[in-house]
Write a protein that holds these residues in place. Structure first.
Motif, PDB file in Angstrom:
ATOM      1  N   VAL A  76       0.860  -1.182   0.000  1.00 19.18           N
ATOM      2  CA  VAL A  76       0.000   0.000   0.000  1.00 19.18           C
ATOM      3  C   VAL A  76       0.898   1.234   0.000  1.00 19.18           C
ATOM      4  O   VAL A  76       1.759   1.370   0.874  1.00 19.18           O
ATOM      5  CB  VAL A  76      -0.918   0.027   1.234  1.00 19.18           C
ATOM      6  CG1 VAL A  76      -1.748   1.309   1.258  1.00 19.18           C
ATOM      7  CG2 VAL A  76      -1.818  -1.196   1.248  1.00 19.18           C
ATOM      8  N   ALA A  77       0.714   2.105  -0.967  1.00 16.95           N
ATOM      9  CA  ALA A  77       1.482   3.344  -1.040  1.00 16.95           C
ATOM     10  C   ALA A  77       0.610   4.485  -0.525  1.00 16.95           C
ATOM     11  O   ALA A  77      -0.382   4.846  -1.150  1.00 16.95           O
ATOM     12  CB  ALA A  77       1.940   3.613  -2.475  1.00 16.95           C
ATOM     13  N   LEU A  78       0.966   5.015   0.646  1.00 14.36           N
ATOM     14  CA  LEU A  78       0.213   6.146   1.187  1.00 14.36           C
ATOM     15  C   LEU A  78       0.487   7.391   0.354  1.00 14.36           C
ATOM     16  O   LEU A  78       1.616   7.642  -0.072  1.00 14.36           O
ATOM     17  CB  LEU A  78       0.613   6.413   2.636  1.00 14.36           C
ATOM     18  CG  LEU A  78       0.181   5.368   3.670  1.00 14.36           C
ATOM     19  CD1 LEU A  78       0.626   5.804   5.057  1.00 14.36           C
ATOM     20  CD2 LEU A  78      -1.319   5.158   3.643  1.00 14.36           C
ATOM     21  N   GLY A  79      -0.537   8.172   0.131  1.00 12.69           N
ATOM     22  CA  GLY A  79      -0.379   9.401  -0.629  1.00 12.69           C
ATOM     23  C   GLY A  79       0.300  10.487   0.187  1.00 12.69           C
ATOM     24  O   GLY A  79       0.409  10.414   1.420  1.00 12.69           O
ATOM     25  N   PRO A 109      -0.769  13.546   0.935  1.00 13.65           N
ATOM     26  CA  PRO A 109      -1.595  14.198   1.970  1.00 13.65           C
ATOM     27  C   PRO A 109      -1.596  13.433   3.294  1.00 13.65           C
ATOM     28  O   PRO A 109      -1.466  14.029   4.364  1.00 13.65           O
ATOM     29  CB  PRO A 109      -2.990  14.237   1.326  1.00 13.65           C
ATOM     30  CG  PRO A 109      -2.721  14.261  -0.140  1.00 13.65           C
ATOM     31  CD  PRO A 109      -1.521  13.384  -0.335  1.00 13.65           C
ATOM     32  N   ALA A 110      -1.722  12.101   3.211  1.00 14.23           N
ATOM     33  CA  ALA A 110      -1.699  11.305   4.438  1.00 14.23           C
ATOM     34  C   ALA A 110      -0.335  11.377   5.115  1.00 14.23           C
ATOM     35  O   ALA A 110      -0.234  11.474   6.345  1.00 14.23           O
ATOM     36  CB  ALA A 110      -2.052   9.855   4.132  1.00 14.23           C
ATOM     37  N   ALA A 111       0.718  11.359   4.300  1.00 11.77           N
ATOM     38  CA  ALA A 111       2.067  11.443   4.870  1.00 11.77           C
ATOM     39  C   ALA A 111       2.293  12.789   5.547  1.00 11.77           C
ATOM     40  O   ALA A 111       2.898  12.864   6.629  1.00 11.77           O
ATOM     41  CB  ALA A 111       3.108  11.229   3.764  1.00 11.77           C
ATOM     42  N   LEU A 112       1.800  13.869   4.944  1.00  7.55           N
ATOM     43  CA  LEU A 112       1.946  15.192   5.554  1.00  7.55           C
ATOM     44  C   LEU A 112       1.143  15.301   6.839  1.00  7.55           C
ATOM     45  O   LEU A 112       1.565  15.955   7.798  1.00  7.55           O
ATOM     46  CB  LEU A 112       1.516  16.274   4.569  1.00  7.55           C
ATOM     47  CG  LEU A 112       2.487  16.557   3.416  1.00  7.55           C
ATOM     48  CD1 LEU A 112       1.880  17.556   2.438  1.00  7.55           C
ATOM     49  CD2 LEU A 112       3.811  17.095   3.941  1.00  7.55           C
ATOM     50  N   LEU A 113      -0.022  14.662   6.871  1.00 14.99           N
ATOM     51  CA  LEU A 113      -0.836  14.679   8.091  1.00 14.99           C
ATOM     52  C   LEU A 113      -0.105  13.971   9.234  1.00 14.99           C
ATOM     53  O   LEU A 113      -0.094  14.445  10.379  1.00 14.99           O
ATOM     54  CB  LEU A 113      -2.187  14.015   7.830  1.00 14.99           C
ATOM     55  CG  LEU A 113      -3.156  13.972   9.032  1.00 14.99           C
ATOM     56  CD1 LEU A 113      -3.466  15.391   9.498  1.00 14.99           C
ATOM     57  CD2 LEU A 113      -4.431  13.237   8.650  1.00 14.99           C
ATOM     58  N   ILE A 114       0.519  12.826   8.921  1.00 13.35           N
ATOM     59  CA  ILE A 114       1.298  12.115   9.939  1.00 13.35           C
ATOM     60  C   ILE A 114       2.448  12.986  10.436  1.00 13.35           C
ATOM     61  O   ILE A 114       2.708  13.088  11.636  1.00 13.35           O
ATOM     62  CB  ILE A 114       1.826  10.787   9.362  1.00 13.35           C
ATOM     63  CG1 ILE A 114       0.662   9.823   9.085  1.00 13.35           C
ATOM     64  CG2 ILE A 114       2.839  10.151  10.316  1.00 13.35           C
ATOM     65  CD1 ILE A 114       1.060   8.573   8.354  1.00 13.35           C
ATOM     66  N   ALA A 115       3.135  13.647   9.494  1.00 16.51           N
ATOM     67  CA  ALA A 115       4.249  14.519   9.881  1.00 16.51           C
ATOM     68  C   ALA A 115       3.752  15.689  10.729  1.00 16.51           C
ATOM     69  O   ALA A 115       4.420  16.108  11.684  1.00 16.51           O
ATOM     70  CB  ALA A 115       4.969  15.036   8.635  1.00 16.51           C
ATOM     71  N   ILE A 153       8.397  10.247   2.856  1.00 14.81           N
ATOM     72  CA  ILE A 153       8.792  11.049   4.020  1.00 14.81           C
ATOM     73  C   ILE A 153       9.522  12.335   3.651  1.00 14.81           C
ATOM     74  O   ILE A 153       9.799  13.150   4.532  1.00 14.81           O
ATOM     75  CB  ILE A 153       9.675  10.228   4.977  1.00 14.81           C
ATOM     76  CG1 ILE A 153      10.950   9.744   4.260  1.00 14.81           C
ATOM     77  CG2 ILE A 153       8.901   9.057   5.545  1.00 14.81           C
ATOM     78  CD1 ILE A 153      11.913   9.031   5.187  1.00 14.81           C
ATOM     79  N   GLY A 154       9.840  12.554   2.381  1.00 12.00           N
ATOM     80  CA  GLY A 154      10.608  13.745   2.000  1.00 12.00           C
ATOM     81  C   GLY A 154       9.919  15.030   2.402  1.00 12.00           C
ATOM     82  O   GLY A 154      10.476  15.867   3.125  1.00 12.00           O
ATOM     83  N   ALA A 155       8.677  15.207   1.947  1.00 13.00           N
ATOM     84  CA  ALA A 155       7.941  16.424   2.289  1.00 13.00           C
ATOM     85  C   ALA A 155       7.671  16.496   3.787  1.00 13.00           C
ATOM     86  O   ALA A 155       7.676  17.583   4.376  1.00 13.00           O
ATOM     87  CB  ALA A 155       6.626  16.474   1.509  1.00 13.00           C
ATOM     88  N   GLY A 156       7.433  15.347   4.425  1.00 13.75           N
ATOM     89  CA  GLY A 156       7.201  15.328   5.869  1.00 13.75           C
ATOM     90  C   GLY A 156       8.420  15.787   6.647  1.00 13.75           C
ATOM     91  O   GLY A 156       8.299  16.489   7.657  1.00 13.75           O
ATOM     92  N   LEU A 157       9.614  15.394   6.197  1.00 13.83           N
ATOM     93  CA  LEU A 157      10.837  15.839   6.876  1.00 13.83           C
ATOM     94  C   LEU A 157      11.006  17.348   6.749  1.00 13.83           C
ATOM     95  O   LEU A 157      11.438  18.018   7.699  1.00 13.83           O
ATOM     96  CB  LEU A 157      12.055  15.117   6.286  1.00 13.83           C
ATOM     97  CG  LEU A 157      12.187  13.633   6.634  1.00 13.83           C
ATOM     98  CD1 LEU A 157      13.355  13.008   5.883  1.00 13.83           C
ATOM     99  CD2 LEU A 157      12.368  13.434   8.138  1.00 13.83           C
TER     100      LEU A 157
END
Length: 759
Positions: free
Chosen positions: A267-270, A272-278, A322-326
């Motif tokens: 499953v590849a999270l999009g 938006p979901a990754a940014l929300l986690i960050a 995780i790039g944008a999240g970092l």
């Protein structure tokens, strides 16, 4: 920016930064750069359900031609079928004829396999000029007894294979990809899934094709397993770049894709979901209350994001970008850290360092919001004597004990330390006479216990009504007068008889200037690098005939209010020039700093008189330093810049005094003709033991040097503080450790002693 609104603003800023990185494609590039770390951190074993039969260099050397006659493949199929494999999947092109005998032998072997075999289909571009896609299928003679699966792999634009399709369409029919066929997964055509490169490709079992063809292998090694046959020899091509293993043969990438699907559907999270986690992980950073806790959270939260991505990928095959999240977390950390440093500056600016009480600056701000009807100043008249008995380290405890008592009578319970021996507060009830203040006097004259010792603190109280614009200086003067008169308290009545006394005092100032009773004391400034006195600060003292030595705190403010600050300053400049001339004649070529009131910067009459004074040639003008506060320099920056530039044209050096107590930045101050920066003593005196102060002083010195400014640190009272300043590269130190302010004669003796020591 306080409370939840400030945190929300920082969160919005960080989220916007993350979105910008995502939408610009920078986040994806960061993820690609981080892939090798992600995949190699938690390496996984393959499932063991798949065996690669590789067309390796040994097989090529044994057969000695290419393409191989297909009777070799026929023999391999028979050997594997007899060994009991569950399926045989080829990653070899069978779309064009080979030798007739070989093709016939291979077709017969396929018929004998009973449906165990899957052959590849793929699409390719017609030629370099014709971009039409041509579908390639196995020869018709091979199709009756086999399944067909697509071997198409589409590398990313950078040439690296990161994903594989679940199915493709060839010859108008949807067909499972080779990996999906092996793993028994279904999916829509052209839907891709990420390949899990944390699976160790080197641990996938392999057999040489020629060994399988000749029966030189253990049947148990393949029994019940699926077999994938493809080329690994370099000369056969079919090699692709991968995020972790460098360049791999296409058959190995197909095997890794199949192993990925064995473990489940990735499953590849999009984004938006990754940014929300960050953003959720950024909350501890945004809610941190100190630079230290912010720094800790700023390290832990990105590490948590990276670790979460690795665990999700390795355990549940959830791919988290995780790039944008970092970037989001880094932005949140930098913003919060910057805000924390700013808040620390503000706290230091508004707090007395010895007691933690709000200081004079805090009082000024509070009075702008709500001025008390009556302002009181409590003076500790025997302050120096008490410190002699108790020790300087007891200063804070002594003042706090008295502040605790004053708080009972203070409006809103808020007491300010406005000078070493002065506490100020608004009175909750305006006193009308001695009886009204009897309760306060009874409490204040009680002995004070400080560090196990009971001492008598002698105090006097000055009060003033603030409705007429009177303030701290008047209340302090009233306290001084009460002490001189031997009474507990005195009211300053600006509209009564005491106005006459104030006018008289200012009249006496005029005479004191003429009679040279306004004396100039000098406090040395020492080069931190050479330990030599290289400059000094001129500090004014009034030697009054009846009152004795009057502190500048008690008459400078009045002089400013009654427009006598200009003649007072001109007198000081003249005296300093005379003293400088004498010192220079005797070989002591130092400079001297003079404080210039904010009121004088925009005064044409003062500046005209100053120019006439300097033109007399009394002393070396180029050895003068004018110290101007931040607020004065920036109140009207254009006008101030022009005036300061005029001073500099005369040869006078410009220094910013009390830096850190205002709202300016170094880059903004650099727009002014400034050569020197003096860090306020509230940040310097404890910088060697207070981490926050150390960070502020160190960063100020570093940035000032980058802008070409010298740095003076005032308030140096201990050897440890001086050692810290020397360590960080501060230029000049000033404070009681070097010397207290002394008369000109005593200062010249210091210069002589300093010169002898250097010699």
């Amino acid at each position: 920016m306080d409370g939840w609104r400030g945190q929300a603003a920082l969160a919005l800023l960080a989220f916007a930064a993350g979105c910008l990185v995502w939408l610009s494609g920078v986040g994806a590039a960061m993820d690609r750069a981080l892939d090798p770390v992600r995949f190699s951190t938690w390496s996984q074993e393959p499932s063991g359900q798949l065996v690669i039969v590789e067309l390796d260099a040994a097989s090529a050397a044994a057969i000695k031609r290419w393409p191989w006659p297909r009777d070799h493949y026929a023999a391999a199929v028979d050997r594997l079928r007899e060994a009991g494999v569950s399926s045989i999947v080829f990653d070899v092109d069978f779309s064009s004829p080979s030798t007739a005998d070989g093709d016939a032998a291979f077709a017969a072997a396929l018929a004998r396999s009973g449906g165990l075999v899957a052959l590849p289909t793929f699409a390719q571009q017609a030629n370099a000029r014709d971009r039409r896609s041509i579908d390639n299928l196995p020869l018709p003679a091979f199709r009756d007894h086999v399944a067909m699966a697509s071997v198409s792999i589409a590398p990313d634009p950078d040439g690296t294979v990161r994903s594989a399709p679940l199915a493709t369409i060839t010859s108008g029919m949807p067909r499972p990809s080779l990996s999906a066929y092996i793993a028994g997964r279904s999916g829509s055509a052209d839907r891709a899934f990420p390949i899990n490169y944390s699976i160790d490709a080197s641990r996938i079992p392999r057999l040489s094709f020629v060994d399988v063809r000749d029966g030189r292998f253990d049947p148990a090694a393949v029994r019940g397993r699926q077999v994938l046959i493809g080329a690994t020899a370099i000369e056969m091509g079919d090699r692709y770049a991968t995020p972790r293993f460098g360049v791999l043969p296409g058959v190995v990438i197909q095997a890794l894709a199949a192993e990925t699907l064995f473990a489940g559907m990735p499953v590849a999270l999009g984004q938006p979901a990754a940014l929300l986690i960050a953003l959720i992980l950024a909350l501890p950073v945004l809610r941190s209350r100190s630079p230290r806790s912010c720094a800790i959270a700023s390290v832990l939260m990105p590490a948590t994001l990276v670790a979460s991505a690795i665990v999700l990928q390795s355990v549940w095959q959830i791919m988290l970008p995780i790039g944008a999240g970092l970037v989001l977390l880094a932005t949140a950390a930098l913003a919060r850290l910057g805000l924390s440093v700013g808040e620390s500056f503000e706290t230091q600016r508004l707090t007395d360092q010895h007691t933690g009480l709000p200081n004079r600056a805090a009082m000024t701000i509070d009075q702008k919001q709500r001025a008390p009807a009556t302002l009181a100043v409590l003076q500790i008249t025997n302050f120096e004597s008490l410190l002699t008995v108790l020790g300087a380290e007891a200063e804070g405890d002594l003042v706090l004990r008295l502040a605790e008592r004053a708080r009972f009578f203070a409006e809103s319970g808020r007491v300010y330390r406005v000078a070493d021996r002065l506490l100020a507060f608004g009175l909750s009830d305006a006193p009308e006479g001695a009886e009204a203040l009897g309760g306060m006097r009874a409490m204040m004259i009680q002995p004070v216990e400080v560090r196990g010792r009971r001492v008598d603190a002698s105090v006097s109280l000055g009060i003033v009504g603030t409705d007429g614009g009177a303030g701290l200086a008047q209340a302090a003067l009233a306290a001084e007068e009460a002490a001189a008169a031997g009474t507990f308290w005195r009211r300053f009545a600006s509209d009564e008889a005491q106005l006459t006394d104030q006018v008289s005092l200012m009249g006496e100032l005029d005479r004191a200037i003429l009679d040279r009773r306004i004396r100039v004391f000098y406090q040395p400034k020492m080069s931190v690098g050479t330990n030599r006195i290289i400059s000094c600060e001129a500090l004014v003292r009034w030697e009054h005939e009846q009152r004795g030595m009057i502190s500048p705190d008690l008459f400078i403010g009045l002089a400013e209010q009654t427009d006598r600050i200009a003649p007072l300053t001109l007198h000081v400049v003249e005296q300093v020039l005379e003293d400088l001339a004498q010192w220079h004649r005797r070989g002591n070529r130092i400079s001297a700093a003079i404080n210039i009131s904010a009121k004088l910067l925009g005064s044409d009459s003062f500046n005209d008189e100053l120019c006439r004074l300097l033109a007399r040639g009394t002393g070396p003008v180029t050895s003068l330093v004018f110290e101007v506060t931040e607020s004065a320099a920036l109140a009207d920056s254009d006008e101030a810049a022009a005036i300061l530039e005029g001073y500099r044209q005369l040869g006078i050096t410009i220094s910013i005094d009390d830096y850190g107590t205002g709202q300016s930045t170094l880059s903004y101050l650099r727009q002014l003709p400034v050569s020197e920066l003096k860090i306020d003593r509230s940040f310097v005196q404890n910088a060697h033991i207070n981490t926050n102060d150390a960070v502020l002083v160190r960063s100020t010195v570093q940035m000032a040097h980058e802008l070409g400014l010298k740095v003076v640190a005032e308030g140096v009272e201990t050897e440890e503080c001086l050692a810290f300043l020397r360590e960080i590269g501060c230029d000049i130190a000033q404070g009681y450790l070097i010397s207290r302010p002394v008369p000109a004669e005593a200062f010249e003796m210091l210069l002589t002693t300093d010169a002898r020591r250097a010699a």
